[in-house]
Design a protein around this motif. Structure first.
Motif, PDB file in Angstrom:
ATOM      1  N   LYS A 178      -2.236   9.341   4.800  1.00 55.31           N
ATOM      2  CA  LYS A 178      -2.778   8.709   5.997  1.00 55.31           C
ATOM      3  C   LYS A 178      -1.959   8.984   7.256  1.00 55.31           C
ATOM      4  O   LYS A 178      -2.351   8.594   8.331  1.00 55.31           O
ATOM      5  CB  LYS A 178      -2.858   7.183   5.808  1.00 55.31           C
TER       6      LYS A 178
ATOM      7  N   SER B  93      -7.983  -0.875  -6.099  1.00 63.88           N
ATOM      8  CA  SER B  93      -9.081  -1.722  -5.625  1.00 63.88           C
ATOM      9  C   SER B  93      -9.158  -3.030  -6.402  1.00 63.88           C
ATOM     10  O   SER B  93      -9.692  -4.020  -5.883  1.00 63.88           O
ATOM     11  CB  SER B  93     -10.403  -0.964  -5.742  1.00 63.88           C
TER      12      SER B  93
ATOM     13  N   ARG C  66       0.834  -1.213   0.000  1.00 57.55           N
ATOM     14  CA  ARG C  66       0.000   0.000   0.000  1.00 57.55           C
ATOM     15  C   ARG C  66       0.862   1.255   0.000  1.00 57.55           C
ATOM     16  O   ARG C  66       0.615   2.189  -0.767  1.00 57.55           O
ATOM     17  CB  ARG C  66      -0.909  -0.022   1.230  1.00 57.55           C
TER      18      ARG C  66
ATOM     19  N   SER D 121     -10.980   3.556  10.372  1.00 57.23           N
ATOM     20  CA  SER D 121     -10.803   2.603   9.271  1.00 57.23           C
ATOM     21  C   SER D 121     -11.393   3.150   7.983  1.00 57.23           C
ATOM     22  O   SER D 121     -10.819   2.982   6.898  1.00 57.23           O
ATOM     23  CB  SER D 121     -11.456   1.273   9.642  1.00 57.23           C
ATOM     24  N   PHE D 122     -12.539   3.827   8.081  1.00 61.33           N
ATOM     25  CA  PHE D 122     -13.153   4.417   6.885  1.00 61.33           C
ATOM     26  C   PHE D 122     -12.281   5.551   6.350  1.00 61.33           C
ATOM     27  O   PHE D 122     -12.072   5.664   5.137  1.00 61.33           O
ATOM     28  CB  PHE D 122     -14.549   4.919   7.223  1.00 61.33           C
TER      29      PHE D 122
ATOM     30  N   GLN E 177      -9.166   5.898   6.540  1.00 62.11           N
ATOM     31  CA  GLN E 177      -7.901   5.401   6.014  1.00 62.11           C
ATOM     32  C   GLN E 177      -8.081   4.406   4.880  1.00 62.11           C
ATOM     33  O   GLN E 177      -7.124   3.754   4.477  1.00 62.11           O
ATOM     34  CB  GLN E 177      -7.099   4.729   7.139  1.00 62.11           C
ATOM     35  N   SER E 178      -9.293   4.285   4.372  1.00 62.38           N
ATOM     36  CA  SER E 178      -9.550   3.290   3.329  1.00 62.38           C
ATOM     37  C   SER E 178      -9.134   3.777   1.948  1.00 62.38           C
ATOM     38  O   SER E 178      -8.764   2.974   1.088  1.00 62.38           O
ATOM     39  CB  SER E 178     -11.036   2.915   3.319  1.00 62.38           C
TER      40      SER E 178
END
Length: 2016
Positions: A1147, A750, A714, A1137-1138, A1140-1141
């Motif tokens: 981030k 994705s 990532r 979590s949302f 940093q998605s």
């Protein structure tokens, strides 16, 4: 001692004769060895052995003269370091040895220092009163104890410093403990574990990406299972390494030898190759490839032309009949050969062959075999004849099985019974023999049935046994430790003993059953699951598991019956200790689960770490308990007795107290309320402290390794995205274009998770070819077969087309294809909908749906695209490239002829154009369309097209898509529902009137704001609820706030009933959303929102005589009942979590915010818990009318820590407020969570101790998690830098090993430093390779179109380039600089062709995509005269110089916007001049190959260019020689003129009068003097020079020292200011600024520059000198100090300098970060100590200084530093503590900041060490894979050792990087110069290359590839370089070493030795032939290899030189 001295002296002598290694070469010559030793270790070794202690006879006070022996320790660490550098050593063993050495040395040195100090104190009668001891041994043991607990940062406080010297010693030991244990051991452990886990992390992430991709593409479950099993097998047996290509980096001779050994059984079995020569067999062995096949995967089908041969290495293969897959012919076992005859003939297969189990099959392809026949024609003839004889054996299916090599090996084939009918007599006889064999070797009874390990029973049983043995281990250890003493009464008489025996017996029974289960559990091997009972037993036995399991359940407890009574129980506890062997089984369980790719690694490692922590605490507590309660329950004078443990207390109570003490020791908190008393207890406590240190460091390392491996891909992808953004911003690209790139890259992430990209390697590229084809067919085959062009084609053709196709993904609104662009691609819509736009993108004229295709004009005819297509929705587009499909068509001539016929039909093309014209017809045309024809190549503004609903940015004649209009919420709902705006409500839901009919979209802006509000609401509710039940239950305001917040919570629950959710698609039906919410988070929301106090109303009424909610006892109970509201905190991790998605957003800030919030909440909740646990509701303890704390209406438990606050902090209970109590509780919680544990507050109650155990463990784990997370973030962020640094260091190693020094060395290193500044390690050539052609075309067109238009002479208006100056060259200047007379298309093309390109919209788009950026430093050569090149350069930034022929004079300078090299681009002619970068330059490169790729779509233009090139080539050489013969050198003319002018001036000067001459001389002297002064003044200092480095580091040290003393040296600082005016620097673009004007101007204008330095250095003391006589001296001194505080600002310059040094690529990053950490730590400790000092000065005896009883200012400062270090290192002795609330709050802040700084720096150092070893780790992984492969293939040990030695040698020589790859991105001229330095002189020594062109030799040397050959000196036979019979590939040139050459002439063997400069195989450069000699390395050899292909390529540029070579060739060939 003296015996050791003798041994060391012998070692010194031996070192003069022991060789050493230099860059991988072992030097054994005596003189270099002796010289090396004398220069390095001799002085140190000599000092370590000299008897300095003899000086004590002269001066007895010299007590430490023998300390020189300690220098020998350096030898130890040198040995350990040398072990760590070897790639084949076990790094875990090295790390353990290193850690053990550091621990022992630190403890020993600290203890000895303390011991010696105490002895000296005794001599001076100043013994510390708290350090007791009698004998020297006890003194030493006590010193060991104190030093160990101090180094471990435990600091019980029972022994602490009491005098200033002791304080200084203790401070030093604390610092040593921090940096040695935390800075070295912990970071080293983290880096080792992280590196060991890197491979697994990469493989896991790739596996997750593959599984996600298969699900998204909808592949069948069967195919997904095949793929999953393949990768599972690959990881289990190969650790993710693929055999194919594994050994490609070995030398050919060694590689072929390994391959021959691996495939020796195959060679024996294959009759085709029996009679071939050895050289052919060695070459053939390199052609075999081993693949893994999943069960059910088909290898061959009936009727298929499959010309591959298969050899089964592992696994079982099934052979089926033609007409049915259910009828099996035979089962082929390992060792079988399939399809031998098919290698030579195109015969259709007549059976179906598929894998029955997981198989490893060796495949030989026909094409690889035929390729060898060119070098081995005789072998080809033999094989062809043998194949003809075997052709008749493939007529019948059963005969085929025998004919393919299995008939002579009966154990390899098992036939089925039902084939006995209808067989030919010969087949019947063979079948009968096999059935007899099968009957004799098969049994099938119930007893022989086995268990599959992947079955449900085996998995459940394994988990069940894990819990059984875990419980048993804990019970057995508890019984052994806590019930095994004489005072244990009642345990075995009151039922507990019977319960223990019952549980133990049951576990023993299950363990025995487990042994039998293991004996029936199949073994997973390479041949599949092995079900043979004997094989299972052998595997169980050989793994030693059988012996361990039997020994663990062996009934040793029978021996306990030899005694009776209490002794029986004690013996029973001892003899059942064999159950602890099960610990090994637990470890194996965790290791097995970690290697399972299907398991969640983070969860598994969390469970493992928890088990390790709990078990270590459990066992350590037992060991500590035994030290005090072994014989009796609690021995007097033991820690247990002093703590208050009595025999009357229960065993559980004793256990809890032991656990509590163990936890305080292992977590380094060490309150000091429990301390060891005896020597045995102290040593045990030290052992426990070290266990805790390593356990928690291991946990941190596991967290770090897991997170680093999970996020590596990532972060890498984010770095790439960031580089793209920086590139686009630097070129002023529009925001809309940047947004398009970001959206596309986010979509690509994705889909592939950074593991692949369209156009690159296939995601599953390492699958076997057959399985890849199956995957692609399932994904694309059905879709491709519907395309009209392929409808009549068979499945084989579709399969091959699918293999060449590429899947692209386009986000909504992205352009897929522009009109007028040229591409040979067919776009097929697999999923989604596309819009057809007109040429200017202003109108939608049509739609394409799923299954449709477009782009036929370009695909079939190579014409321009006829329409612009945009993705209306998210689209999956399958792209078929016609150029790639040509190779497929060649294999299918029928289909090829059909396609060719279609292409030759012009009517079809015209039909396509007519259909497009009909679609494009429109009644309206925008006015903008008519205005854009004369637009320049710049942005014409942004316009909105209403019909197409998109924004368009016109860039000249090119419309650039700029994004679509945002849809409203209603439009999105309409698109998603596809029916109505509001989805219909089902009839059965019409009565649910409580729900609205419309759903809420998750991306609704209002809903997003509500979620943010709900996030804050959850935090507020949790804080409010915790304050209520802990402190403020009586506050009605908080209760009112609680109910208001609760109302919002209920509103949120109602809103969430309507929120749409994704499940395959977006679900918007409100009934579905409500059901989904109820199934997911409704329950937890209900629990966390429900007013649970209503239950309390039933017990205690909320009403009393004072009104509603006036009863404080009832409110306290209600507050406890509201504790479930804390569950609302579950929303916080979900929210983070949302946030940093998204991959496209940064981030780091979010991560820091997350941990900050977690820390605040953790501290707050811990604060509330530590107070609430001792102050429960008032109605439960004490008198409710008489409060202990009346201000907050609390009664607290007696003997709690609250009852001791009156004398600890002088708290007055009657007036204690909430603020005071919360501060004290926060102080207690912070000291516990941070691990400081002063001990002034500690738990007294058992319940409190149990609670604190959980808090301590939670705090330690959380701090470890934070440290591990920071380390993982920093490691991933630095990964690119580490890779670039490793490459730079490898280049430096290569240059040094080849003796390349001087300017070339420094230029090369500086180039990479410059490249790092500009690119940050990102390859600019491949920066945008992820993007589709349309998006890449938009970017390239905007950047490069004006350059192309100008250079190619296209009459298109263009914008003025940045930094460009109109520069017109004269004809002479153009000729001298090698440029053409004008734009070159005007020179070579006809006017109509130029006009065609000017009106062609696709040419510039197509050509712009071929241009690549490149960088050059100032003074770097770009191209050299007479070099052959094929590139053209465009200048974006900077200047280049065109040099004269002698390269001494600058002819002309070219600026930004100019170009050069067009002659080489068009005509491939030599460079006319040498061109050098005058400044740092950004250039763009266009190669001839790229130009040819573009113009091939324009046949007429292509012909004109070729014709012009031929004409130019014909006249080039004659014109060139004619020009050179008449051209004078400009430098010679200039020099001649200067000499003549100088002679004339001298003659005139002699005729002048004497006074005139004197005056002239004086004037000239003064002018010269002033010029020299100015020159000296303007002299600048190179920032990389040693003077600058020494100056700046010395300056930083002085600044730190002066910061500490708050004094200044004005002259020093002013001198520093003057010096800074002369220090050069690199600007943001990497340009080296050295002129004085620019340097001084930069220093004047910098933020931290001249003005800042003047402010910091100004003598402020002079401004207050007038006060000297007005105030007293004692008052004046503080004033001076305060005024001088402005000088403290200078410390910022140190921090800025350290930051710059850290960013530099040429510095040692680890050393810089260690220095930076030291600077930060020193500043932090000093500032904190000064603030503590101020507290003492202003507080007096009411401050912390009252605990020290010192009042002298320096002593107070010393104690301040001591207290700060005790806090910073978490030692926390507790002898100095906070007294006032201000000190308490400040201590809280310091504890938090200290923990944060230590955690951050620990992560920084861990990540640096990890990345520093990344290249070595990757190399070791490769070596480990090679070793495993050789072990699996049973390679002889001698051959394995040779391979390992080669890899070790290769690592030490080149760090495992090939020279060709190493200099891949080096500028061409620099690379040529490097290799010419190495090889040209050696080439000249060869007869073939003497007296040839220097340029030819230089270019030939550049084509050489370096490789090394290593040979062990003790080996009788060296390493083969080449062997007789091998195919000759080129010439070998010996750089270093000695080679033994064995040749055969006239039938006899001739041996000769070749050394440096000799060449092998010179004749093979001219003619392909087999080697007639064998070359063996006689020692370490480095060889340059020049291949025949590269040599011929160079010769094509120099035909004259090649003619000379050919004339010499006959003589050379005859010699060989």
């Amino acid at each position: 001692l003296y015996c050791l001295d003798v041994i060391f002296v012998l070692n010194i002598i031996s070192r003069f004769y022991i060789g050493y290694e230099s860059n991988g070469v072992v030097i054994i010559d005596s003189k270099p060895v002796q010289r090396k030793y004398l220069r390095t270790w001799f002085i140190m070794d000599l000092l370590a052995v000299l008897p300095f202690e003899t000086l004590r006879y002269a001066s007895p006070e010299l007590h430490f003269m023998h300390i020189n022996r300690c220098l020998r320790v350096l030898r130890l660490f040198d040995i350990i370091s040398s072990f760590g550098k070897e790639p084949d050593t076990n790094k875990i063993h090295v790390a353990v040895l290193n850690s053990f050495s550091i621990v022992v040395l630190c403890v020993q040195v600290s203890a000895c220092a303390c011991h010696c100090y105490v002895l000296n104190s005794m001599f001076f009668l100043e013994v510390s009163t708290n350090l007791t001891g009698v004998t020297d041994l006890e003194f030493y043991a006590t010193s060991l104890y104190w030093s160990a607990i101090t180094l471990c940062s435990v600091g019980y406080g029972d022994i602490h410093a009491m005098k200033i010297p002791e304080v200084m010693v203790a401070s030093l030991v604390m610092v040593v403990g921090l940096f040695a244990f935390i800075g070295v051991i912990a970071t080293g452990m983290s880096s080792i574990i992280s590196n060991l886990d890197a491979r697994r992390g990469r493989f896991c992430h790739r596996m997750e990406s593959i599984c996600l991709h298969m699900k998204q593409m909808g592949l069948p479950e069967e195919v997904q299972t095949w793929v999953h099993k393949y990768y599972y097998y690959l990881w289990t047996h190969r650790k993710g390494s693929i055999i194919a290509g594994l050994l490609d980096d070995l030398p050919f001779a060694l590689h072929s030898e390994i391959s021959s050994a691996c495939y020796k059984p195959l060679m024996k079995k294959t009759t085709l190759f029996h009679d071939t020569e050895d050289g052919f067999k060695r070459a053939l062995s390199l052609k075999f490839n081993t693949y893994t096949y999943s069960p059910g995967q088909i290898l061959a089908k009936p009727g298929e032309i499959n010309q591959n041969a298969y050899y089964i290495e592992h696994g079982v293969v099934q052979v089926h009949l033609v007409y049915s897959l259910n009828i099996s012919i035979a089962r082929l076992l390992p060792g079988s050969l399939i399809g031998e005859a098919y290698l030579m003939y195109r015969i259709p297969r007549n059976t179906t062959i598929c894998a029955a189990t997981l198989c490893e099959i060796c495949v030989l392809e026909r094409s690889d075999l035929l390729a060898l026949f060119a070098d081995y024609p005789e072998a080809g003839l033999k094989i062809a004849r043998t194949a003809q004889k075997r052709l008749h054996n493939v007529k019948h299916p059963i005969r085929e099985a025998f004919a393919l090599g299995v008939a002579s090996n009966p154990q390899n084939v098992v036939f089925q019974k039902d084939l006995s009918v209808n067989l030919l007599p010969r087949d019947q006889k063979i079948f009968t023999l096999f059935m007899e064999y099968l009957a004799n070797h098969s049994h099938n009874s119930v007893w022989m049935r086995t268990i599959r390990p992947d079955g449900i029973f085996a998995q459940k049983w394994e988990v069940f046994m894990f819990w059984c043995i875990t419980i048993s281990i804990f019970i057995e250890t508890w019984v052994l430790f806590f019930t095994n003493n004489l005072d244990t009464k009642g345990f075995y008489n009151e039922g507990w003993g019977a319960l223990y025996l019952t549980i133990s017996s049951l576990v023993d029974v299950f363990a025995i059953i487990d042994i039998f289960v293991n004996l029936r559990t199949e073994v997973f091997t390479k041949d599949g699951y092995q079900a043979d009972i004997m094989c299972i037993f052998d595997n169980y036995r050989k793994s030693w598991n059988l012996y361990y399991d039997v020994l663990a359940v062996f009934p040793l407890d029978l021996f306990s019956f030899t005694t009776s009574g209490e002794a029986h129980w004690r013996v029973l506890g001892y003899v059942r200790g064999n159950r602890l062997i099960w610990i090994r089984k637990v470890c194996l369980f965790f290791n097995k689960k970690e290697n399972d790719m299907d398991k969640n690694l983070f969860e598994l490692r969390t469970a493992k770490c928890l088990f390790l922590l709990i078990f270590s605490v459990h066992c350590c507590s037992g060991v500590l308990y035994l030290t005090g309660c072994k014989d009796f329950r609690c021995d007097e004078e033991s820690w247990a007795w002093n703590t208050g443990l009595k025999a009357s207390h229960s065993n559980l109570y004793h256990y809890m107290i032991s656990i509590y003490w163990t936890t305080t020791s292992m977590t380094t908190i060490g309150y000091g309320d429990i301390v060891p008393s005896t020597m045995k207890e102290r040593l045990t406590a030290v052992f426990v402290c070290f266990i805790g240190l390593f356990v928690f460091n291991y946990i941190i390392s596991q967290v770090y390794a897991t997170l680093a491996s999970q996020n590596a891909a990532r972060v890498t992808f984010q770095n790439l995205l960031s580089a793209m953004a920086n590139f686009m911003e630097g070129h002023d690209l529009s925001l809309s274009l940047q947004t398009r790139v970001t959206e596309y890259m986010s979509l690509l992430w994705s889909k592939y998770q950074g593991q692949a990209y369209p156009g690159g390697q296939f995601l599953m590229h390492d699958l076997p070819i057959e399985l890849q084809q199956i995957v692609l067919m399932k994904e694309r085959g059905r879709f491709l077969s519907k395309i009209p062009y392929f409808e009549q084609a068979g499945q084989a053709f579709i399969r091959d087309v699918a293999s060449t196709s590429v899947m692209y993904f386009f986000p909504r609104g992205e352009i897929i294809q522009y009109s007028e662009t040229i591409t040979r691609e067919l776009f097929c819509i697999r999923k989604g909908t596309c819009q057809i736009l007109n040429d200017d993108l202003s109108e939608i004229v049509g739609l394409y749906g799923e299954g449709m295709y477009f782009g036929e004009a370009g695909f079939l005819f190579g014409k321009q695209a006829t329409m612009t297509v945009r993705a209306k929705t998210h689209c999956e587009i399958l792209v078929i490239d016609f150029d790639k499909m040509k190779s497929v068509l060649e294999r299918y001539p029928v289909i090829e002829s059909q396609i060719t016929e279609l292409q030759s039909t012009p009517e079809y093309y015209h039909t396509l154009l007519q259909s497009v014209e009909e679609i494009m017809k429109s009644d309206e045309q925008d006015d903008d369309t008519l205005k854009k024809k004369d637009a320049s190549l710049t942005y014409q503004g942004r316009r909105y097209a209403k019909k197409s609903k998109c924004y368009i940015e016109d860039f000249g004649n090119f419309p650039i898509y700029a994004g679509a209009e945002e849809e409203t919420v209603e439009e999105k709902l309409l698109k998603l529902s596809k029916t109505k705006l509001i989805p219909p409500t089902p009839r059965y839901a019409e009565n649910c009137s409580g729900l609205y009919r419309g759903a809420i979209l998750p991306n609704n802006p209002l809903y997003i704001r509500w979620e943010c509000f709900r996030f804050v609401l959850a935090i507020t509710v949790s804080i409010n609820s915790s304050l209520l039940f802990a402190f403020l239950h009586y506050k009605k305001e908080l209760w009112i706030l609680s109910y208001i917040l609760g109302l919002f919570c209920w509103i949120d629950m109602y809103i969430r009933l309507h929120v749409a959710f994704y499940k395959d698609s977006l679900r918007v039906d409100t009934l579905e959303t409500a059901k989904h919410y109820v199934k997911t988070s409704f329950l937890i929301d209900l629990i966390s929102c429900f007013p649970w106090e209503v239950i309390g109303w039933m017990v205690v009424s909320p009403f009393d005589e004072n009104g509603f909610y006036s009863n404080s006892e009832a409110l306290h109970l209600y507050a406890y009942l509201r504790a479930p509201h804390l569950l609302q905190l579950y929303r916080i991790p979900l929210a983070f979590s949302f946030w940093q998605s998204g991959i496209a957003t940064e981030k780091t800030i979010v991560t820091f915010a997350k941990f900050f919030l977690y820390c605040v909440l953790f501290l707050h909740l811990s604060t509330c818990i530590v107070f609430a646990i001792v102050c429960p509701p008032a109605d439960l303890f004490g008198d409710t009318t008489n409060y202990l704390l009346p201000m907050i209406k609390h009664n607290c438990s007696s003997q709690s820590w609250v009852y001791h606050m009156d004398y600890t902090f002088n708290v007055v209970y009657e007036t204690a407020t909430f603020t005071e109590l919360y501060s004290i509780s926060l102080y207690f919680a912070t000291a516990t969570l941070s691990g400081v544990g002063y001990g002034d507050i500690h738990p007294y109650l058992t319940s409190m101790k149990i609670t604190m155990v959980f808090i301590m463990v939670s705090g330690a784990l959380y701090c470890g998690y934070v440290a591990g997370t920071f380390a993982a973030m920093l490691a991933n962020a630095d990964a690119t830098r580490a890779a670039f640094t490793e490459k730079k260091e490898s280049i430096q190693l290569f240059l040094k090993s080849q003796n390349i020094t001087g300017d070339l060395y420094h230029n090369t290193v500086n180039f990479y430093a410059f490249k790092w500044i500009r690119t940050k390690g990102i390859d600019q050539d491949t920066l945008f390779e992820y993007l589709p052609s349309s998006l890449l075309g938009d970017i390239s067109t905007i950047i490069y179109s004006d350059l192309i238009a100008k250079a190619f002479g296209l009459d298109i208006k263009r914008k003025q380039r940045r930094n460009s100056v109109a520069q017109h060259l004269s004809p002479l200047e153009r000729t001298l600089s090698g440029k053409l007379d004008g734009p070159f298309f005007h020179q070579i093309l006809r006017k109509e062709s130029v006009d065609q390109l000017e009106t062609d919209g696709g040419f510039i788009r197509l050509l712009a995509r071929q241009i690549r950026p490149c960088l050059y430093r100032a003074n770097d050569l770009i191209c050299k005269r007479n070099d052959f090149g094929s590139e053209m350069y465009f200048i974006e930034k900077g200047e280049v110089e065109v040099l004269s022929q002698d390269e001494l004079t600058v002819i002309i300078k070219l600026n930004a916007g100019q170009y050069f090299g067009e002659g080489s681009l068009l005509f491939a002619e030599p460079r006319a001049t040498t061109i050098r970068a005058a400044t740092n330059c950004d250039l763009y490169v266009l190669s001839k190959k790229s130009l040819d790729e573009t113009v091939k779509y324009y046949p007429d233009i292509c012909k004109q260019i070729k014709k012009a090139a031929e004409t130019k080539r014909e006249h080039f050489y004659g014109l060139h020689h004619l020009y050179m013969s008449h051209l004078f050198l400009p430098s010679d003319i200039k020099l001649y003129k200067q000499c003549m002018a100088e002679e004339e001036n001298k003659a005139k000067f002699k005729d002048f009068p004497f006074h005139v001459r004197i005056k002239t001389s004086i004037t000239q002297f003064l002018i010269s003097f002033l010029l020299n002064v100015i020159r000296i003044h303007n002299t600048t200092i190179n920032p990389e020079s040693t003077v600058r480095v020494v100056y700046q580091y010395t300056s930083c040290l002085l600044i730190i020292i002066l910061f500490w003393a708050i004094t200044y040296m004005k002259m020093l600082f002013f001198f520093q200011i003057i010096l800074k005016f002369h220090i050069c620097f690199y600007d943001e673009s990497g340009s080296y600024i050295s002129d004085y004007r620019s340097v001084s101007l930069s220093y004047m204008t910098r933020k931290v520059g001249y003005i800042y330095d003047v402010i910091c250095s100004f003598p402020y003391a002079f401004t207050i000198l007038h006060l000297m006589n007005q105030v007293s001296p004692t008052a004046f001194l503080p004033i001076i100090v305060y005024v001088r505080t402005f000088h403290l600002l200078r410390i910022l310059t140190v921090l800025v300098f350290m930051h710059k040094e850290e960013q530099s690529i040429i510095t040692n990053l680890l050393a810089i970060r260690i220095i930076k950490y030291l600077v930060h730590a020193i500043l932090f400790v000093h500032c904190t100590a000064v603030l503590f000092l101020l507290f003492a000065l202003y507080g007096g005896i009411n401050s912390w200084v009252v605990n020290t009883e010192v009042f002298y200012l320096p002593d107070i400062y010393t104690y301040s530093v001591y207290w700060t270090l005790a806090t910073y290192t978490t030692t926390g002795y507790g002898d100095i503590r906070a007294v006032t609330y201000r000190e308490m709050l400040f201590s809280i802040l310091i504890m938090i900041l200290s923990k944060m700084q230590v955690s951050y720096n620990m992560g920084l150092l861990s990540s640096t060490q990890t990345n520093k070893q990344s290249l070595q780790v990757a190399y070791e992984e490769k070596l480990q894979a090679v070793q495993n492969y050789m072990m699996d293939e049973n390679i002889p040990s001698a051959l394995k050792n040779r391979v390992i030695r080669f890899y070790n040698y290769r690592w030490t020589r080149t760090k495992g990087i090939d020279s060709e790859e190493l200099f891949k991105d080096t500028p061409h001229c620099m690379k040529v110069e490097i290799f010419s330095r190495i090889s040209v002189n050696l080439l000249k020594k060869n007869q073939l290359f003497t007296h040839l062109s220097e340029t030819f030799l230089i270019v030939s040397g550049e084509q050489c590839i370096l490789f090394g050959v290593h040979v062990e000196m003790r080996s009788l036979l060296g390493e083969y370089i080449s062997r007789r019979g091998d195919s000759g590939r080129g010439m070998l040139l010996i750089l270093i070493g000695k080679v033994k050459l064995c040749s055969w002439r006239t039938g006899k063997e001739a041996v000769e030795y070749l050394t440096t400069g000799a060449a092998l195989g010179v004749d093979m450069l001219l003619k392909s032939k087999l080697c007639r000699y064998t070359a063996v390395a006689d020692n370490y050899v480095d060889i340059f290899f020049l291949s025949k292909e590269h040599f011929e390529e160079v010769g094509s540029y120099y035909p004259d030189v090649m003619n000379k070579l050919l004339k010499r060739a006959s003589n050379v060939i005859n010699m060989y």
